[in-house]
Structures are given as structure tokens and as C-alpha cells.
Design a protein around this motif. Structure first.
Motif, PDB file in Angstrom:
ATOM      1  N   VAL A 114      -0.468  -5.437   4.665  1.00 58.79           N
ATOM      2  CA  VAL A 114      -1.188  -6.700   4.820  1.00 58.79           C
ATOM      3  C   VAL A 114      -1.557  -6.853   6.293  1.00 58.79           C
ATOM      4  O   VAL A 114      -0.687  -6.969   7.159  1.00 58.79           O
ATOM      5  N   LYS A 115      -2.861  -6.847   6.563  1.00 62.00           N
ATOM      6  CA  LYS A 115      -3.366  -6.969   7.924  1.00 62.00           C
ATOM      7  C   LYS A 115      -3.870  -8.393   8.162  1.00 62.00           C
ATOM      8  O   LYS A 115      -3.968  -9.194   7.226  1.00 62.00           O
ATOM      9  N   PRO A 116      -4.212  -8.722   9.405  1.00 59.48           N
ATOM     10  CA  PRO A 116      -4.697 -10.080   9.669  1.00 59.48           C
ATOM     11  C   PRO A 116      -5.949 -10.451   8.881  1.00 59.48           C
ATOM     12  O   PRO A 116      -6.118 -11.598   8.491  1.00 59.48           O
ATOM     13  N   ALA A 117      -6.842  -9.469   8.629  1.00 56.86           N
ATOM     14  CA  ALA A 117      -8.093  -9.783   7.944  1.00 56.86           C
ATOM     15  C   ALA A 117      -8.300  -8.983   6.673  1.00 56.86           C
ATOM     16  O   ALA A 117      -9.367  -9.032   6.080  1.00 56.86           O
ATOM     17  N   ALA A 118      -7.290  -8.239   6.239  1.00 57.36           N
ATOM     18  CA  ALA A 118      -7.499  -7.346   5.102  1.00 57.36           C
ATOM     19  C   ALA A 118      -6.172  -6.945   4.472  1.00 57.36           C
ATOM     20  O   ALA A 118      -5.093  -7.191   5.020  1.00 57.36           O
ATOM     21  N   VAL A 119      -6.294  -6.292   3.320  1.00 55.43           N
ATOM     22  CA  VAL A 119      -5.160  -5.678   2.641  1.00 55.43           C
ATOM     23  C   VAL A 119      -5.514  -4.216   2.425  1.00 55.43           C
ATOM     24  O   VAL A 119      -6.644  -3.902   2.005  1.00 55.43           O
ATOM     25  N   ALA A 120      -4.581  -3.314   2.734  1.00 53.55           N
ATOM     26  CA  ALA A 120      -4.850  -1.885   2.631  1.00 53.55           C
ATOM     27  C   ALA A 120      -3.859  -1.212   1.697  1.00 53.55           C
ATOM     28  O   ALA A 120      -2.648  -1.453   1.780  1.00 53.55           O
ATOM     29  N   VAL A 121      -4.378  -0.373   0.805  1.00 55.63           N
ATOM     30  CA  VAL A 121      -3.553   0.433  -0.091  1.00 55.63           C
ATOM     31  C   VAL A 121      -3.512   1.853   0.475  1.00 55.63           C
ATOM     32  O   VAL A 121      -4.537   2.522   0.557  1.00 55.63           O
ATOM     33  N   HIS A 122      -2.306   2.298   0.874  1.00 52.29           N
ATOM     34  CA  HIS A 122      -2.131   3.617   1.480  1.00 52.29           C
ATOM     35  C   HIS A 122      -1.533   4.595   0.464  1.00 52.29           C
ATOM     36  O   HIS A 122      -0.545   4.261  -0.206  1.00 52.29           O
ATOM     37  N   VAL A 123      -2.094   5.811   0.388  1.00 48.48           N
ATOM     38  CA  VAL A 123      -1.580   6.809  -0.555  1.00 48.48           C
ATOM     39  C   VAL A 123      -1.288   8.140   0.138  1.00 48.48           C
ATOM     40  O   VAL A 123      -1.123   9.158  -0.517  1.00 48.48           O
ATOM     41  N   ARG A 124      -1.199   8.144   1.453  1.00 49.91           N
ATOM     42  CA  ARG A 124      -0.963   9.389   2.187  1.00 49.91           C
ATOM     43  C   ARG A 124       0.344  10.053   1.772  1.00 49.91           C
ATOM     44  O   ARG A 124       0.482  11.272   1.762  1.00 49.91           O
ATOM     45  N   GLN A 125       1.359   9.243   1.403  1.00 56.74           N
ATOM     46  CA  GLN A 125       2.671   9.782   1.049  1.00 56.74           C
ATOM     47  C   GLN A 125       2.880   9.907  -0.462  1.00 56.74           C
ATOM     48  O   GLN A 125       3.994  10.154  -0.908  1.00 56.74           O
ATOM     49  N   VAL A 126       1.825   9.737  -1.241  1.00 55.45           N
ATOM     50  CA  VAL A 126       1.914   9.922  -2.694  1.00 55.45           C
ATOM     51  C   VAL A 126       1.771  11.414  -2.986  1.00 55.45           C
ATOM     52  O   VAL A 126       0.713  12.005  -2.757  1.00 55.45           O
ATOM     53  N   THR A 127       2.830  12.028  -3.480  1.00 57.47           N
ATOM     54  CA  THR A 127       2.794  13.480  -3.731  1.00 57.47           C
ATOM     55  C   THR A 127       1.944  13.841  -4.946  1.00 57.47           C
ATOM     56  O   THR A 127       1.375  14.924  -5.009  1.00 57.47           O
ATOM     57  N   ASP A 128       1.877  12.938  -5.926  1.00 55.42           N
ATOM     58  CA  ASP A 128       1.036  13.150  -7.105  1.00 55.42           C
ATOM     59  C   ASP A 128      -0.396  12.755  -6.741  1.00 55.42           C
ATOM     60  O   ASP A 128      -0.768  11.578  -6.808  1.00 55.42           O
ATOM     61  N   ARG A 129      -1.210  13.731  -6.349  1.00 53.45           N
ATOM     62  CA  ARG A 129      -2.542  13.415  -5.848  1.00 53.45           C
ATOM     63  C   ARG A 129      -3.466  12.791  -6.903  1.00 53.45           C
ATOM     64  O   ARG A 129      -4.246  11.893  -6.580  1.00 53.45           O
ATOM     65  N   PRO A 130      -3.431  13.245  -8.179  1.00 51.83           N
ATOM     66  CA  PRO A 130      -4.231  12.530  -9.176  1.00 51.83           C
ATOM     67  C   PRO A 130      -3.831  11.067  -9.300  1.00 51.83           C
ATOM     68  O   PRO A 130      -4.686  10.190  -9.477  1.00 51.83           O
ATOM     69  N   ALA A 131      -2.523  10.798  -9.206  1.00 48.43           N
ATOM     70  CA  ALA A 131      -2.060   9.412  -9.271  1.00 48.43           C
ATOM     71  C   ALA A 131      -2.549   8.620  -8.060  1.00 48.43           C
ATOM     72  O   ALA A 131      -2.885   7.440  -8.171  1.00 48.43           O
ATOM     73  N   ALA A 132      -2.603   9.270  -6.896  1.00 47.03           N
ATOM     74  CA  ALA A 132      -3.093   8.607  -5.696  1.00 47.03           C
ATOM     75  C   ALA A 132      -4.560   8.208  -5.866  1.00 47.03           C
ATOM     76  O   ALA A 132      -4.959   7.081  -5.554  1.00 47.03           O
ATOM     77  N   ALA A 133      -5.360   9.147  -6.392  1.00 43.56           N
ATOM     78  CA  ALA A 133      -6.774   8.859  -6.613  1.00 43.56           C
ATOM     79  C   ALA A 133      -6.960   7.744  -7.643  1.00 43.56           C
ATOM     80  O   ALA A 133      -7.826   6.872  -7.491  1.00 43.56           O
ATOM     81  N   ALA A 134      -6.124   7.763  -8.679  1.00 43.60           N
ATOM     82  CA  ALA A 134      -6.216   6.740  -9.721  1.00 43.60           C
ATOM     83  C   ALA A 134      -5.866   5.362  -9.171  1.00 43.60           C
ATOM     84  O   ALA A 134      -6.482   4.357  -9.538  1.00 43.60           O
ATOM     85  N   LEU A 135      -4.865   5.325  -8.269  1.00 40.38           N
ATOM     86  CA  LEU A 135      -4.478   4.048  -7.673  1.00 40.38           C
ATOM     87  C   LEU A 135      -5.610   3.473  -6.840  1.00 40.38           C
ATOM     88  O   LEU A 135      -5.922   2.281  -6.929  1.00 40.38           O
TER      89      LEU A 135
END
Length: 225
Positions: free
Chosen positions: A104-125
Motif C-alpha cells: 500500500v503506497k501513498p497514492a496506489a496499491v501494488a501487487v508484487h509477484v517477484r517471489q511467487v515460484t509458481d509463475r503461471p499462478a503469478a501471471a494469473a494473479l
């Protein structure tokens, strides 16, 4: 002279709070800021407080955070409420994907998937998060991240605003990510745009990594001296 922080002045890391400046970056920025007629600005998607705390950089710098939304200070209460409502919408979605992180940033919300090992799941998220966004919000995709802002500010408009305020004769901008393309496209033919790393870009020049970005800054500081 303006630059993004992550991926330019600091290597990309899995834990954003550990993104320390590349060796020599602080010294090069200080030399440039001390040169007559030169203003040095950091332009980041991070919130201003986070950017200042994480970078540890000090001195005569201009700070622009939240992709330009934090230019003259923090957001108003109404925008903060919209941000918090957006974070609540994303929270359960992110919690269902191991390794994903909600920021949660001052002006935005960010979804990070850099540490998601299941890459298809990261893309789906990221796709699922994007599907929740309504037209009143601004989507800012990046490297393993989807950021959704409650304002339409971008780095390009922020740079133009700063250049006009300073009466700048020209702008040099260094960036590495998708959101930096707004800055590259916004600048004119007499400005200098530098992409850090690989990928399609509107920038006129390119160097391979943050170490090379620091070398560029050192070259400029030498030339100005």
C-alpha cells in the motif's frame, strides 16, 4: 538530471526495503547536484517517505514520489480513502497466492509477484487483479508487479512540470521500467533519455545495468567539472 531509483540507481531485489544504492551512486549524484545550473531529481513509483528511507540519499535533491502524485506533498484524505478501499479489494486475492505481496503506497496499491515460484499462478494473479480495476483508476504495470493508482499522475507529466518550474534548458532521464516509458515519451528531441537494461523502449540510448548507469553519471560529473 532525473532518474528512477529501483533498477537504475539500485539493483532490483526481492525485498524492496533492501534496495540499497549501487556503489558510487550517492557520490555521483552529489557531484552532479553541486554543479552550477544542475538540478538532480529522483522520480520513483515509491512513496516519498519510503524512497528517502530506503535510499538513504541526502543533499540537494528534488524528490518526486508515487509516479508524480507526490510532488508538493502527501495526498488528500479523499484519495487516501480510495486507496485504502482498493487495498481491501486486493487483500484476499493476494493472500491466496503463496509468495505474493500487497504493498500500500501513498497514492496506489501494488501487487508484487517477484517471489511467487509458481509463475503461471503469478501471471494469473496479476490478470485477476487487473480485472478488478475500474475506469476511474490508473493501471501501471511493471516488472513482476501491477500497480493501481488513485490518480492519473505519471512520471512524464511530473518531469515536464519540474522542468517548467526550473526553466530547464534540457532534461536527462534514466529509467528501467514500464512506467519510465511515460517519461521517455514526454521528453523532447533536445532532451536525453536512457533506458537501463533490456526491453523495448522509447528511450534514445541504453546502458545494460545500474553499474553502467553510475558510470554514466560519473562521466557526466567529470564533464561538468
Amino acid at each position: 538530471m532525473a532518474s528512477d531509483y529501483d533498477g537504475v540507481l539500485a539493483p532490483l531485489v526481492d525485498v524492496p526495503s533492501e534496495a540499497v544504492p549501487q556503489p558510487g551512486a550517492a557520490e555521483a549524484l552529489a557531484r552532479l547536484a553541486a554543479a552550477p545550473g544542475v538540478t538532480v531529481a529522483l522520480v520513483s513509483g515509491r512513496g516519498l517517505a519510503d524512497l528517502q528511507r530506503t535510499s538513504g540519499l541526502t543533499g540537494e535533491l528534488r524528490w518526486i514520489g508515487s509516479h508524480g502524485a507526490e510532488f508538493d506533498g502527501p495526498l488528500t484524505g479523499e484519495l487516501a480513502e480510495r486507496r485504502d478501499a482498493l487495498a481491501a479489494r486486493f487483500a484476499d486475492l493476494v493472500a491466496g497466492t503463496p509468495g505474493a505481496r500487497l504493498e500500500v503506497k501513498p497514492a496506489a496499491v501494488a501487487v508484487h509477484v517477484r517471489q511467487v515460484t509458481d509463475r503461471p499462478a503469478a501471471a494469473a494473479l496479476l490478470a485477476a487483479a487487473g480485472a478488478l480495476v475500474d475506469p476511474s483508476l490508473t493501471v501501471k504495470p511493471g516488472k513482476d508487479v501491477l500497480e493501481v493508482a488513485v490518480t492519473d499522475a505519471d512520471k512524464g507529466s511530473a518531469l515536464r512540470r519540474l522542468a517548467a518550474e526550473l526553466g530547464a534548458a534540457g532534461v536527462l532521464y534514466l529509467g528501467d521500467d514500464v512506467t519510465d516509458e511515460d517519461a521517455f515519451r514526454a521528453l523532447g528531441a533536445d532532451d536525453v533519455t536512457v533506458k537501463i537494461g533490456e526491453g523495448v523502449t522509447a528511450a534514445a540510448h541504453r546502458v545494460p545495468d545500474p553499474a553502467a548507469a553510475v558510470q554514466l553519471l560519473e562521466f557526466l560529473a567529470d564533464a561538468l567539472a
